[in-house]
Structure formats: structure tokens, C-alpha cells
Design an enzyme around this catalytic site. Structure first.
Site, PDB file in Angstrom:
ATOM      1  N   GLU A 165       0.832  -1.210   0.000  1.00 45.07           N
ATOM      2  CA  GLU A 165       0.000   0.000   0.000  1.00 45.07           C
ATOM      3  C   GLU A 165       0.866   1.261   0.000  1.00 45.07           C
ATOM      4  O   GLU A 165       0.528   2.257  -0.645  1.00 45.07           O
ATOM      5  CB  GLU A 165      -0.948  -0.005   1.195  1.00 45.07           C
ATOM      6  CG  GLU A 165      -1.951  -1.145   1.208  1.00 45.07           C
ATOM      7  CD  GLU A 165      -2.710  -1.327  -0.093  1.00 45.07           C
ATOM      8  OE1 GLU A 165      -2.988  -0.343  -0.801  1.00 45.07           O
ATOM      9  OE2 GLU A 165      -3.042  -2.484  -0.422  1.00 45.07           O
ATOM     10  N   HIS A 168       1.859   2.360  -3.373  1.00 48.99           N
ATOM     11  CA  HIS A 168       0.827   3.114  -4.094  1.00 48.99           C
ATOM     12  C   HIS A 168       0.949   4.614  -3.824  1.00 48.99           C
ATOM     13  O   HIS A 168       0.666   5.433  -4.698  1.00 48.99           O
ATOM     14  CB  HIS A 168      -0.580   2.642  -3.699  1.00 48.99           C
ATOM     15  CG  HIS A 168      -1.027   1.411  -4.406  1.00 48.99           C
ATOM     16  ND1 HIS A 168      -1.175   1.335  -5.766  1.00 48.99           N
ATOM     17  CD2 HIS A 168      -1.387   0.191  -3.926  1.00 48.99           C
ATOM     18  CE1 HIS A 168      -1.592   0.132  -6.116  1.00 48.99           C
ATOM     19  NE2 HIS A 168      -1.726  -0.593  -5.000  1.00 48.99           N
TER      20      HIS A 168
END
Length: 194
Positions: A165, A168
Site C-alpha cells: 500500500e 501506491h
């Protein structure tokens, strides 16, 4: 007197109808909006470096809360989702840790372990899976939804999910890091990331 009672009953029924309708709409929006907002590559937001979230950014924090609810209610196992994946270029994501959706705002990672191969997938790259090197142990510092400073030491799957994550937030996708060859020694791939 009879007309007043009828009018009162009609008024109460109308209020009950409005409240039920409002609750139904808000519940259906919170669950479906997140799923409908998920963007897939080559959407440009997935390649941007995300901006820091300000403590007063109630809109971003509320969206993170809705995303956490979405993960909690998801039928299939999803390890996490980031704000860039719902087309918001800000530094926040949710990760499932011990079956609880944990909101991480402006996270910072310190790598503590060694790189190991992790089989990963991504909501923004439907149907694509591959091995990526991830650090086996990390320390992550972040703010939660109440703007409390938190620190977690995570290992293996949870560490991989946070690193995924976090990538990202920097515009990095698993396809940028995929290993050319399938590693000889790999983690249990029963639960693909994202």
C-alpha cells in the site's frame, strides 16, 4: 379532532419514511461508492506521488473510514486499499491486521528485516499476480483516524501488505517490482495481497 389525528399519523409516517430512506441511501453509498471508485491501470493517479494529509482534511479522513468499512464488509479477502486506488492522490491507506481494518495516515516505514519474495495481486491490476521482493519485518509510524500517533512492528504478511500500500503512495505498482523468475523459496500464497 379526527383530522388532526390523521394528519399527525401521516406526518409521523412521512418522517419515518424519510429517516429510513436517508439511512438506506447513506448505507448503500458508503459500501458501493468505494468499490465503484477503484481505478485500474493505466489511470494516471496510480503513477503520482501522493500529497500529505492535513489534520483538518476531514474529507480524506472520512473517505478512509468508508474504505475501512468496505474492507471490513468485503466478501473476498483483501489485504488493503490506498487512497490513490480510489483516485485521491493523498498519503493514506487501510490494511487488514488481525481481521481489523487499520487506517494509516501519512505512514513512514523503517525496514528491519531482509528481503523475501511475496506473491501479490492488486485491485488496480485485476487478474495480475507476481512475486515481489518485500522486507520481512518493518516498523510503521502513522496517524490513525483520530490523529493519534501510532507505531506498529509488523512481520511477513502484514509487513508485505503495508509495503504494498505504501508503494501506491509513491506511484509504484507491483508490475514495476515483479521478479522475472519464480523464487525457489516463497511464502504461503493462500492469501494474495489486495
Amino acid at each position: 379532532m379526527g383530522n388532526r389525528v390523521k394528519a399527525y399519523k401521516l406526518f409521523v409516517c412521512l418522517i419515518v419514511f424519510v429517516v429510513i430512506t436517508f439511512l438506506w441511501i447513506s448505507d448503500s453509498l458508503s459500501g458501493s461508492t468505494v468499490k465503484e471508485r477503484i481505478v485500474v491501470a493505466p489511470h494516471p493517479v496510480l503513477r503520482q506521488k501522493a500529497a500529505l494529509i492535513d489534520r483538518q482534511d476531514h474529507e480524506a479522513i472520512q473517505l478512509l473510514i468508508e474504505m475501512a468499512d468496505y474492507l471490513d464488509d468485503s466478501v473476498r479477502p483483501i489485504a488493503g486499499i490506498s487512497l490513490p486506488q480510489v483516485a485521491v492522490s493523498k498519503r493514506g491507506f487501510i490494511v487488514m491486521i488481525d481481521e481489523e481494518a487499520v487506517i494509516m495516515i501519512n505512514p513512514q516505514i523503517t525496514k528491519l528485516g531482509q528481503d523475501v519474495p511475496s506473491l501479490e495481486g492488486c485491485l488496480s491490476l485485476p487478474g495480475q499476480y507476481g512475486y515481489v521482493n518485500r522486507n520481512s519485518s518493518i516498523l510503521v509510524e502513522y496517524h490513525d483516524e483520530d490523529w493519534e500517533k501510532q507505531t506498529l512492528r509488523l512481520e511477513q504478511l502484514y509487513a508485505f501488505a503495508v509495503q504494498h500500500e505504501h508503494d501506491h503512495l509513491d506511484g509504484i505498482l507491483i508490475t514495476d517490482k515483479m521478479l522475472a523468475d519464480v523464487p525457489v523459496s516463497t511464502r504461503n500464497s493462500d492469501i494474495p495481497l489486495e
